[in-house]
Design a protein around this motif. Structure first.
Motif, mmCIF file in Angstrom:
data_model
loop_
_atom_site.group_PDB
_atom_site.id
_atom_site.type_symbol
_atom_site.label_atom_id
_atom_site.label_comp_id
_atom_site.label_asym_id
_atom_site.label_seq_id
_atom_site.Cartn_x
_atom_site.Cartn_y
_atom_site.Cartn_z
ATOM 1 N N TYR A 1 0.835 -1.203 0.000
ATOM 2 C CA TYR A 1 0.000 0.000 0.000
ATOM 3 C C TYR A 1 0.870 1.255 0.000
ATOM 4 O O TYR A 1 0.576 2.230 -0.694
ATOM 5 C CB TYR A 1 -0.915 -0.012 1.219
ATOM 6 C CG TYR A 1 -1.904 1.132 1.246
ATOM 7 C CD1 TYR A 1 -3.042 1.116 0.452
ATOM 8 C CD2 TYR A 1 -1.695 2.229 2.068
ATOM 9 C CE1 TYR A 1 -3.949 2.162 0.469
ATOM 10 C CE2 TYR A 1 -2.598 3.289 2.098
ATOM 11 C CZ TYR A 1 -3.715 3.242 1.297
ATOM 12 O OH TYR A 1 -4.607 4.294 1.314
ATOM 13 N N ALA A 2 1.970 1.203 0.759
ATOM 14 C CA ALA A 2 2.879 2.354 0.810
ATOM 15 C C ALA A 2 3.532 2.593 -0.541
ATOM 16 O O ALA A 2 3.713 3.746 -0.970
ATOM 17 C CB ALA A 2 3.938 2.128 1.890
ATOM 18 N N ILE A 3 3.904 1.512 -1.235
ATOM 19 C CA ILE A 3 4.497 1.652 -2.567
ATOM 20 C C ILE A 3 3.535 2.378 -3.497
ATOM 21 O O ILE A 3 3.908 3.290 -4.243
ATOM 22 C CB ILE A 3 4.854 0.265 -3.144
ATOM 23 C CG1 ILE A 3 6.035 -0.344 -2.381
ATOM 24 C CG2 ILE A 3 5.187 0.370 -4.637
ATOM 25 C CD1 ILE A 3 6.333 -1.778 -2.781
ATOM 26 N N ASN A 4 2.273 1.980 -3.447
ATOM 27 C CA ASN A 4 1.271 2.577 -4.322
ATOM 28 C C ASN A 4 1.038 4.050 -4.004
ATOM 29 O O ASN A 4 1.103 4.917 -4.886
ATOM 30 C CB ASN A 4 -0.031 1.782 -4.206
ATOM 31 C CG ASN A 4 -1.161 2.365 -5.029
ATOM 32 O OD1 ASN A 4 -2.021 3.073 -4.510
ATOM 33 N ND2 ASN A 4 -1.167 2.076 -6.313
ATOM 34 N N THR A 5 0.762 4.350 -2.729
ATOM 35 C CA THR A 5 0.439 5.736 -2.371
ATOM 36 C C THR A 5 1.655 6.655 -2.516
ATOM 37 O O THR A 5 1.528 7.779 -3.006
ATOM 38 C CB THR A 5 -0.087 5.811 -0.931
ATOM 39 O OG1 THR A 5 0.857 5.192 -0.036
ATOM 40 C CG2 THR A 5 -1.416 5.091 -0.805
ATOM 41 N N PHE A 6 2.820 6.173 -2.119
ATOM 42 C CA PHE A 6 4.020 7.001 -2.242
ATOM 43 C C PHE A 6 4.363 7.228 -3.708
ATOM 44 O O PHE A 6 4.738 8.342 -4.110
ATOM 45 C CB PHE A 6 5.190 6.323 -1.516
ATOM 46 C CG PHE A 6 6.474 7.105 -1.581
ATOM 47 C CD1 PHE A 6 6.667 8.211 -0.768
ATOM 48 C CD2 PHE A 6 7.487 6.732 -2.449
ATOM 49 C CE1 PHE A 6 7.857 8.934 -0.827
ATOM 50 C CE2 PHE A 6 8.669 7.444 -2.512
ATOM 51 C CZ PHE A 6 8.861 8.549 -1.702
ATOM 52 N N GLY A 7 4.216 6.173 -4.518
ATOM 53 C CA GLY A 7 4.525 6.317 -5.943
ATOM 54 C C GLY A 7 3.650 7.348 -6.611
ATOM 55 O O GLY A 7 4.123 8.177 -7.398
ATOM 56 N N PHE B 1 1.048 -1.965 -11.302
ATOM 57 C CA PHE B 1 -0.293 -1.472 -10.972
ATOM 58 C C PHE B 1 -0.251 0.031 -10.697
ATOM 59 O O PHE B 1 -1.101 0.790 -11.165
ATOM 60 C CB PHE B 1 -0.830 -2.225 -9.750
ATOM 61 C CG PHE B 1 -2.186 -1.763 -9.299
ATOM 62 C CD1 PHE B 1 -3.344 -2.323 -9.836
ATOM 63 C CD2 PHE B 1 -2.329 -0.774 -8.338
ATOM 64 C CE1 PHE B 1 -4.600 -1.900 -9.423
ATOM 65 C CE2 PHE B 1 -3.576 -0.348 -7.916
ATOM 66 C CZ PHE B 1 -4.718 -0.909 -8.468
ATOM 67 N N THR B 2 0.748 0.461 -9.933
ATOM 68 C CA THR B 2 0.904 1.884 -9.618
ATOM 69 C C THR B 2 1.160 2.695 -10.878
ATOM 70 O O THR B 2 0.613 3.795 -11.055
ATOM 71 C CB THR B 2 2.050 2.081 -8.612
ATOM 72 O OG1 THR B 2 1.779 1.309 -7.438
ATOM 73 C CG2 THR B 2 2.214 3.545 -8.236
ATOM 74 N N LEU B 3 1.990 2.166 -11.791
ATOM 75 C CA LEU B 3 2.246 2.837 -13.061
ATOM 76 C C LEU B 3 0.951 2.964 -13.865
ATOM 77 O O LEU B 3 0.702 4.005 -14.491
ATOM 78 C CB LEU B 3 3.294 2.067 -13.868
ATOM 79 C CG LEU B 3 3.608 2.615 -15.269
ATOM 80 C CD1 LEU B 3 4.126 4.050 -15.183
ATOM 81 C CD2 LEU B 3 4.618 1.714 -15.979
ATOM 82 N N GLY B 4 0.132 1.915 -13.845
ATOM 83 C CA GLY B 4 -1.156 1.993 -14.532
ATOM 84 C C GLY B 4 -2.016 3.113 -13.980
ATOM 85 O O GLY B 4 -2.657 3.848 -14.737
ATOM 86 N N GLU B 5 -2.048 3.257 -12.650
ATOM 87 C CA GLU B 5 -2.788 4.360 -12.036
ATOM 88 C C GLU B 5 -2.231 5.708 -12.468
ATOM 89 O O GLU B 5 -2.987 6.649 -12.756
ATOM 90 C CB GLU B 5 -2.725 4.250 -10.514
ATOM 91 C CG GLU B 5 -3.754 3.340 -9.897
ATOM 92 C CD GLU B 5 -3.974 3.661 -8.425
ATOM 93 O OE1 GLU B 5 -4.412 4.787 -8.121
ATOM 94 O OE2 GLU B 5 -3.682 2.793 -7.600
ATOM 95 N N LEU B 6 -0.917 5.818 -12.498
ATOM 96 C CA LEU B 6 -0.286 7.083 -12.869
ATOM 97 C C LEU B 6 -0.657 7.488 -14.293
ATOM 98 O O LEU B 6 -0.890 8.666 -14.583
ATOM 99 C CB LEU B 6 1.235 6.960 -12.743
ATOM 100 C CG LEU B 6 1.794 6.879 -11.319
ATOM 101 C CD1 LEU B 6 3.253 6.435 -11.348
ATOM 102 C CD2 LEU B 6 1.668 8.224 -10.622
ATOM 103 N N LEU B 7 -0.692 6.514 -15.195
ATOM 104 C CA LEU B 7 -1.014 6.801 -16.586
ATOM 105 C C LEU B 7 -2.504 7.049 -16.786
ATOM 106 O O LEU B 7 -2.903 7.909 -17.574
ATOM 107 C CB LEU B 7 -0.580 5.622 -17.470
ATOM 108 C CG LEU B 7 0.918 5.348 -17.543
ATOM 109 C CD1 LEU B 7 1.177 4.003 -18.210
ATOM 110 C CD2 LEU B 7 1.633 6.464 -18.295
#
Length: 401
Positions: A243-249, A307-313
């Motif tokens: 979760y931290a990886i996602n939110t921090f990213g 997954f985080t990159l997908g959110e960013l894009l």
């Protein structure tokens, strides 16, 4: 103007971040009800609260986005204040229902508000900054809540909900102080209702295409914790790290990623984000085939990063695309309809994703991958039917303040 808006978002997210991690625990603590019953009451209130979604769209078009944004924050401030006096199921349900009405008004009103105060590529940048700041605020709020609850006292729980109420009140005051450019809001005729939205086939297509992606967004909080702990046999502590990886990213990278995407069509950026989601979901599905524990852990981190990159894009580009594709005179109603593509999957995700996970862990990920891929491909097909300015925003933008 934009600085004041971002301050408001930071205050809002910090208050929400304090409360969200303990929403179930709070009512379990003050009512003594089992956690399962608390969850059922909260879900029931949230589902009933969805009836406020179309109403909020009409109100945005009638009275302007800023008025409904402020009103939604005030409703939630009152609701959270009421939480402090809840000690039994019925008052709890009514208080949560009140907050739910405020919650469902947020997305259509805040996106309409942004569309009124910034134009062109500035809208993408503002949405990116908002996503970044909200993730940072949610993380900060969670840390504050952890510190307060370490006291393990009734006063600590009370302090959290009342502080959240104060943050909503402060945010309402901040949003009220932001000027709206003259002529940006044109009240729609009362007789138009939602008929104009129903006739807007390209916009309805955008709404339907978001449903599989909305289910995909929910895996981080619904199915991923169960999958990595029960099916991959990883430590429970890993959930917090992921979760931290996602939110921090997102907090760190959303603004630079959105800037890099400015030269591309919003539809292409949105579809690319969905495609990266697909790769991430396929990666999660394959983790069960890895024999080595170290390889599984490395794969979990890699798939979460994707997954985080997908959110960013996807995140900021999709929000700007939809807000720009909605006609200005009925933007509130269009965005209220679009919000259903988030609200309904959010309500159904716990049941649907859990059922799929129980039937076949790998199958759940592959179903999600197929869904987001279909959305990406169809979005590229509908691109020519969308407004040109929604697909290719103007490089310059007019703002106020």
């Amino acid at each position: 103007m934009q600085a004041r808006y971002m301050v408001g978002m930071a205050v809002d997210a910090t208050g929400a971040g304090m409360y969200l991690p303990l929403s179930l625990l709070y009512f379990h603590h003050v009512t003594g009800l089992p956690v399962g019953q608390v969850g059922a009451l909260i879900s029931s209130a949230a589902l009933i609260g969805l009836i406020g979604n179309p109403v909020s769209g009409v109100l945005v078009d009638r009275f302007g986005a800023r008025t409904i944004v402020v009103g939604g924050y005030l409703v939630r401030a009152v609701g959270f204040t009421a939480y402090a006096f809840v000690h039994s199921p019925a008052p709890m349900f009514l208080a949560v229902l009140l907050v739910s009405f405020g919650d469902v008004s947020f997305s259509p009103s805040i996106q309409s508000f942004i569309a009124e105060i910034v134009q062109g590529q500035a809208r993408d940048r503002m949405l990116a900054a908002q996503r970044s700041l909200r993730n940072a605020g949610l993380g900060l709020g969670g840390l504050i809540a952890a510190g307060v609850l370490a006291l393990d006292a009734d006063a600590a729980y009370l302090a959290v909900v009342l502080t959240a109420a104060v943050t909503y009140l402060l945010t309402a005051l901040i949003m009220r102080s932001i000027p709206v450019p003259p002529g940006r809001h044109a009240p729609a005729g009362a007789k138009r209702g939602y008929r104009l939205v129903a006739r807007n086939r390209p916009f309805l297509t955008l709404t339907l295409l978001n449903i599989p992606i909305a289910f995909g967004y929910m895996v981080l909080s619904v199915s991923l914790p169960v999958y990595v702990t029960q099916h991959l046999s990883t430590p429970a502590s890993l959930i917090g790290v992921l979760y931290a990886i996602n939110t921090f990213g997102i907090a760190v990278l959303q603004i630079p990623v959105t800037r890099a995407l400015a030269r591309y069509r919003r539809t292409r950026a949105t579809a690319l984000g969905a495609a990266v989601f697909c790769v991430s979901f396929v990666g999660f599905a394959l983790l069960g085939l890895l024999p080595a524990r170290s390889a599984v852990l490395a794969g979990v981190f890699l798939a979460t990063a994707l997954f985080t990159l997908g959110e960013l894009l996807h995140g900021a580009a999709a929000s700007a695309l939809v807000a720009s594709a909605a006609p200005a005179e009925t933007r509130g109603r269009h965005l209220a309809v679009y919000q259903l593509s988030w609200a309904v999957p959010t309500a159904l995700a716990p049941a649907v994703l859990t059922a799929l996970l129980t039937f076949s862990p790998a199958g759940m990920w592959l179903v999600l991958a197929l869904g987001v891929t279909a959305s990406a491909v169809t979005l590229l097909g509908v691109e020519p039917r969308l407004p040109h300015d929604a697909v290719r925003p103007a490089p310059q933008a007019v703002t106020v303040g």
